[in-house]
Design a protein around this motif. Structure first.
Motif, PDB file in Angstrom:
ATOM      1  N   GLU A 119      23.093  45.598   6.005  1.00  8.60           N
ATOM      2  CA  GLU A 119      21.728  45.236   6.406  1.00  8.60           C
ATOM      3  C   GLU A 119      21.700  44.739   7.847  1.00  8.60           C
ATOM      4  O   GLU A 119      20.887  45.162   8.673  1.00  8.60           O
ATOM      5  N   ARG A 120      22.634  43.816   8.136  1.00  8.02           N
ATOM      6  CA  ARG A 120      22.677  43.209   9.460  1.00  8.02           C
ATOM      7  C   ARG A 120      22.935  44.270  10.539  1.00  8.02           C
ATOM      8  O   ARG A 120      22.276  44.302  11.571  1.00  8.02           O
ATOM      9  N   LEU A 121      23.883  45.189  10.251  1.00  8.12           N
ATOM     10  CA  LEU A 121      24.255  46.192  11.253  1.00  8.12           C
ATOM     11  C   LEU A 121      23.167  47.241  11.432  1.00  8.12           C
ATOM     12  O   LEU A 121      22.992  47.779  12.527  1.00  8.12           O
ATOM     13  N   ARG A 122      22.406  47.508  10.339  1.00 11.27           N
ATOM     14  CA  ARG A 122      21.281  48.446  10.498  1.00 11.27           C
ATOM     15  C   ARG A 122      20.277  47.882  11.489  1.00 11.27           C
ATOM     16  O   ARG A 122      19.756  48.605  12.349  1.00 11.27           O
ATOM     17  N   GLU A 123      20.029  46.575  11.376  1.00  6.99           N
ATOM     18  CA  GLU A 123      19.099  45.945  12.325  1.00  6.99           C
ATOM     19  C   GLU A 123      19.663  45.998  13.740  1.00  6.99           C
ATOM     20  O   GLU A 123      18.947  46.251  14.707  1.00  6.99           O
ATOM     21  N   GLU A 124      20.988  45.779  13.841  1.00  3.58           N
ATOM     22  CA  GLU A 124      21.617  45.787  15.167  1.00  3.58           C
ATOM     23  C   GLU A 124      21.509  47.180  15.802  1.00  3.58           C
ATOM     24  O   GLU A 124      21.218  47.316  16.989  1.00  3.58           O
ATOM     25  N   VAL A 125      21.733  48.199  14.988  1.00  2.06           N
ATOM     26  CA  VAL A 125      21.629  49.583  15.499  1.00  2.06           C
ATOM     27  C   VAL A 125      20.206  49.852  15.965  1.00  2.06           C
ATOM     28  O   VAL A 125      19.981  50.432  17.041  1.00  2.06           O
ATOM     29  N   ALA A 126      19.213  49.398  15.155  1.00  2.00           N
ATOM     30  CA  ALA A 126      17.812  49.632  15.521  1.00  2.00           C
ATOM     31  C   ALA A 126      17.476  48.942  16.847  1.00  2.00           C
ATOM     32  O   ALA A 126      16.812  49.511  17.720  1.00  2.00           O
ATOM     33  N   THR A 127      17.980  47.706  16.972  1.00  2.00           N
ATOM     34  CA  THR A 127      17.735  46.963  18.213  1.00  2.00           C
ATOM     35  C   THR A 127      18.374  47.680  19.413  1.00  2.00           C
ATOM     36  O   THR A 127      17.752  47.862  20.462  1.00  2.00           O
ATOM     37  N   ALA A 128      19.640  48.118  19.245  1.00  2.00           N
ATOM     38  CA  ALA A 128      20.358  48.803  20.323  1.00  2.00           C
ATOM     39  C   ALA A 128      19.645  50.103  20.701  1.00  2.00           C
ATOM     40  O   ALA A 128      19.533  50.454  21.886  1.00  2.00           O
ATOM     41  N   ARG A 129      19.131  50.792  19.681  1.00  2.00           N
ATOM     42  CA  ARG A 129      18.409  52.044  19.945  1.00  2.00           C
ATOM     43  C   ARG A 129      17.130  51.763  20.731  1.00  2.00           C
ATOM     44  O   ARG A 129      16.798  52.480  21.693  1.00  2.00           O
ATOM     45  N   GLY A 130      16.442  50.674  20.339  1.00  2.00           N
ATOM     46  CA  GLY A 130      15.206  50.293  21.039  1.00  2.00           C
ATOM     47  C   GLY A 130      15.474  49.939  22.493  1.00  2.00           C
ATOM     48  O   GLY A 130      14.727  50.353  23.391  1.00  2.00           O
ATOM     49  N   ARG A 131      16.598  49.233  22.711  1.00  2.00           N
ATOM     50  CA  ARG A 131      16.931  48.830  24.086  1.00  2.00           C
ATOM     51  C   ARG A 131      17.232  50.060  24.937  1.00  2.00           C
ATOM     52  O   ARG A 131      16.768  50.202  26.053  1.00  2.00           O
ATOM     53  N   ALA A 150      26.489  53.017  20.551  1.00  2.00           N
ATOM     54  CA  ALA A 150      27.620  53.729  19.943  1.00  2.00           C
ATOM     55  C   ALA A 150      28.497  52.756  19.164  1.00  2.00           C
ATOM     56  O   ALA A 150      28.936  53.042  18.041  1.00  2.00           O
ATOM     57  N   ASP A 151      28.690  51.570  19.771  1.00  2.00           N
ATOM     58  CA  ASP A 151      29.538  50.573  19.118  1.00  2.00           C
ATOM     59  C   ASP A 151      28.906  50.086  17.801  1.00  2.00           C
ATOM     60  O   ASP A 151      29.574  50.009  16.764  1.00  2.00           O
ATOM     61  N   ALA A 152      27.584  49.792  17.871  1.00  2.00           N
ATOM     62  CA  ALA A 152      26.890  49.299  16.670  1.00  2.00           C
ATOM     63  C   ALA A 152      26.895  50.380  15.588  1.00  2.00           C
ATOM     64  O   ALA A 152      27.102  50.093  14.397  1.00  2.00           O
ATOM     65  N   THR A 153      26.679  51.631  15.998  1.00  2.00           N
ATOM     66  CA  THR A 153      26.657  52.732  15.032  1.00  2.00           C
ATOM     67  C   THR A 153      28.018  52.878  14.353  1.00  2.00           C
ATOM     68  O   THR A 153      28.111  53.076  13.140  1.00  2.00           O
ATOM     69  N   ARG A 154      29.084  52.732  15.164  1.00  2.00           N
ATOM     70  CA  ARG A 154      30.431  52.857  14.600  1.00  2.00           C
ATOM     71  C   ARG A 154      30.682  51.731  13.581  1.00  2.00           C
ATOM     72  O   ARG A 154      31.168  51.951  12.478  1.00  2.00           O
ATOM     73  N   ARG A 155      30.261  50.513  13.969  1.00  2.00           N
ATOM     74  CA  ARG A 155      30.497  49.394  13.043  1.00  2.00           C
ATOM     75  C   ARG A 155      29.662  49.537  11.772  1.00  2.00           C
ATOM     76  O   ARG A 155      30.108  49.199  10.677  1.00  2.00           O
ATOM     77  N   LEU A 156      28.442  50.086  11.918  1.00  2.00           N
ATOM     78  CA  LEU A 156      27.602  50.319  10.730  1.00  2.00           C
ATOM     79  C   LEU A 156      28.268  51.325   9.806  1.00  2.00           C
ATOM     80  O   LEU A 156      28.311  51.139   8.579  1.00  2.00           O
ATOM     81  N   SER A 157      28.816  52.364  10.399  1.00  2.00           N
ATOM     82  CA  SER A 157      29.452  53.398   9.585  1.00  2.00           C
ATOM     83  C   SER A 157      30.647  52.813   8.819  1.00  2.00           C
ATOM     84  O   SER A 157      30.852  53.100   7.634  1.00  2.00           O
ATOM     85  N   GLU A 158      31.403  51.953   9.509  1.00  2.00           N
ATOM     86  CA  GLU A 158      32.533  51.297   8.815  1.00  2.00           C
ATOM     87  C   GLU A 158      32.037  50.419   7.671  1.00  2.00           C
ATOM     88  O   GLU A 158      32.601  50.407   6.574  1.00  2.00           O
ATOM     89  N   ALA A 159      30.935  49.690   7.966  1.00  2.00           N
ATOM     90  CA  ALA A 159      30.401  48.788   6.947  1.00  2.00           C
ATOM     91  C   ALA A 159      29.893  49.573   5.744  1.00  2.00           C
ATOM     92  O   ALA A 159      30.030  49.147   4.593  1.00  2.00           O
ATOM     93  N   GLU A 160      29.300  50.743   6.015  1.00  2.00           N
ATOM     94  CA  GLU A 160      28.799  51.562   4.902  1.00  2.00           C
ATOM     95  C   GLU A 160      29.953  52.084   4.044  1.00  2.00           C
ATOM     96  O   GLU A 160      29.851  52.139   2.813  1.00  2.00           O
ATOM     97  N   THR A 161      31.049  52.431   4.739  1.00  2.00           N
ATOM     98  CA  THR A 161      32.229  52.867   3.986  1.00  2.00           C
ATOM     99  C   THR A 161      32.734  51.740   3.094  1.00  2.00           C
ATOM    100  O   THR A 161      33.064  51.928   1.919  1.00  2.00           O
ATOM    101  N   GLU A 162      32.757  50.531   3.684  1.00  2.00           N
ATOM    102  CA  GLU A 162      33.203  49.367   2.916  1.00  2.00           C
ATOM    103  C   GLU A 162      32.266  49.105   1.733  1.00  2.00           C
ATOM    104  O   GLU A 162      32.711  48.776   0.636  1.00  2.00           O
ATOM    105  N   LEU A 163      30.958  49.325   1.931  1.00  2.00           N
ATOM    106  CA  LEU A 163      30.001  49.104   0.852  1.00  2.00           C
ATOM    107  C   LEU A 163      30.269  50.053  -0.313  1.00  2.00           C
ATOM    108  O   LEU A 163      30.261  49.648  -1.482  1.00  2.00           O
ATOM    109  N   VAL A 164      30.552  51.332   0.040  1.00  2.00           N
ATOM    110  CA  VAL A 164      30.841  52.308  -1.022  1.00  2.00           C
ATOM    111  C   VAL A 164      32.103  51.876  -1.787  1.00  2.00           C
ATOM    112  O   VAL A 164      32.138  51.873  -3.024  1.00  2.00           O
ATOM    113  N   ALA A 165      33.115  51.465  -1.019  1.00  2.00           N
ATOM    114  CA  ALA A 165      34.366  51.026  -1.668  1.00  2.00           C
ATOM    115  C   ALA A 165      34.110  49.813  -2.559  1.00  2.00           C
ATOM    116  O   ALA A 165      34.627  49.720  -3.677  1.00  2.00           O
TER     117      ALA A 165
END
Lengths: 278, 112
Positions: A119-131, A150-165
């Motif tokens: 959740e947190r990283l999705r918001e961060e990605v949205a903010t980074a995209r807006g900027r 790019a950094d936020a997107t990468r961290r979100l992708s990792e977090a999503e992988t962790e969520l699935v696990a």
């Protein structure tokens, strides 16, 4: 049966016979009980070894549940209700049941943390995209904003992988917990069966001696009544304890602290066993 | 709501005591299980039981089922049709054969 009571230190005779009054000797009930069990050196009581029911029956007025006494008295007389076999089988089954402990706490916590992080990283990605978007619109340098996105997107992708696990781990733990609950369910049923059979056995034992108990109440001071349904004793607990001692097969002497009898001889006569009065 | 199921005599006794002492937070009590209110207090009571009795206490979160929202129409129709069947002894699998009603194995394999 005669009882001989001696001082453990000098071997001096403190009393003997079927009725021994130790009130003048300053000996307490616990010391006499220990001596009857053969666990004392300060005091020696010569008597046959107590039967296994003596602990529950040998000391009227020691707070033992009166129904426990009646049940013990019935057992001391050799009664074995048929239901005891079922009780033993249920107790065996209960002992042999093994319960796997499945701790799902860590997987629940991991799942919750992973969800929060996504959740947190999705918001961060949205903010980074807006900027990035607004810098493009302003025609400003976007290198840094692109890198941040790019950094936020990468961290979100990792977090999503962790969520699935985490979801998979949690599902697996829940499945194990569900299977383990089958065993717990069986255990609860066995626990209930043991409790019911134990109650049945107690009722059967009390019923076996209910007439003898009524007669015994008439022979000891006070009033008490044994009811088999509902199972219980109404009236004076001490009277019930004395009546139970009278009907029981005790081998060893009763240690009397009750003050219910005119003399220790009267107590021994009434209870039908040797009595040590303290 | 919070469904609390107990798996030992001690846990069952604790649950009954909790329900007796906190009627407002108890939605329903059934033997060794209970539905507690979906409030922080309901959760507090449920977690206290788990803290005390560990794995002998299972806690699930339940919500009412709105079949018009979550259950496909074919399933709802099948239930209605089967309960209106003429032969009470007909098992559902047989009832569904040769009709548009879903077969039981297919329903079992699909999550709601």
């Amino acid at each position: 049966m005669r009882v001989v009571v001696r001082d453990g230190d000098d071997g001096g005779l403190l009393g003997d016979g079927r009725a021994v009054d130790l009130r003048a000797e300053g000996v307490d009930a616990e010391a006499v009980r220990a001596a009857v069990r053969g666990e004392s050196t300060a005091l020696i009581v010569d008597c046959p070894s107590p039967s296994r029911w003596w602990e529950r029956l040998g000391s009227p007025g020691d707070g033992t549940d009166p129904l426990d006494r009646v049940v013990a008295a019935a057992r001391s007389r050799g009664h074995h209700p048929a239901v005891e076999r079922e009780l033993a089988a249920a107790e065996r089954a209960l002992r042999s049941l093994s319960i796997e402990a499945v701790d799902t706490d860590p997987t629940r916590r991991r799942l919750a943390d992973a969800g929060t992080e996504v959740e947190r990283l999705r918001e961060e990605v949205a903010t980074a995209r807006g900027r990035l978007q607004s810098r493009r619109e302003m025609g400003a340098d976007t290198t840094e904003a692109e890198a941040a996105l790019a950094d936020a997107t990468r961290r979100l992708s990792e977090a999503e992988t962790e969520l699935v696990a985490a979801e998979q781990a949690h599902d697996a733990a829940q499945r194990r917990a569900r299977e383990a609950r089958e065993a717990r369910e069986r255990r609860l049923r066995l626990q209930d069966r043991v409790a019911n059979r134990r109650r049945d056995a107690r009722r059967a034992l009390a019923t076996e001696v209910s007439e003898a108990f009524d007669d015994a109440v008439d022979a000891v001071p006070g009033e008490a009544t044994l009811s088999t349904d509902p199972l219980g004793i109404v009236g004076c607990e001490v009277t019930a304890a004395l009546a139970a001692a009278r009907i029981a097969d005790l081998d060893a002497p009763v240690v009397d602290t009750t003050d219910r009898f005119d003399s220790v001889a009267a107590a021994a006569n009434s209870l039908g066993v040797p009595v040590v009065r303290v | 709501m919070l469904l609390v199921v107990t798996y030992s005599r001690d846990a069952r006794t604790s649950l009954r005591n909790v329900c007796r002492s906190h009627e407002a937070a108890t939605v329903r009590q059934f033997g060794r299980a209970a539905l507690l209110a979906d409030t922080e207090f309901g959760a507090f009571l449920a977690l206290r039981l788990r803290e005390k009795h560990g794995d002998d206490v299972q806690i699930e979160r339940t919500r009412p089922l709105n079949e018009y929202e979550s259950v496909p129409e074919s399933i709802r129709e099948a239930a209605t049709a089967y309960e209106a069947r003429e032969q009470p002894s007909t098992p559902y699998a047989k009832f569904a054969t040769g009709t548009d009603h879903p077969d039981p194995a297919a329903m079992q394999g699909r999550e709601l």
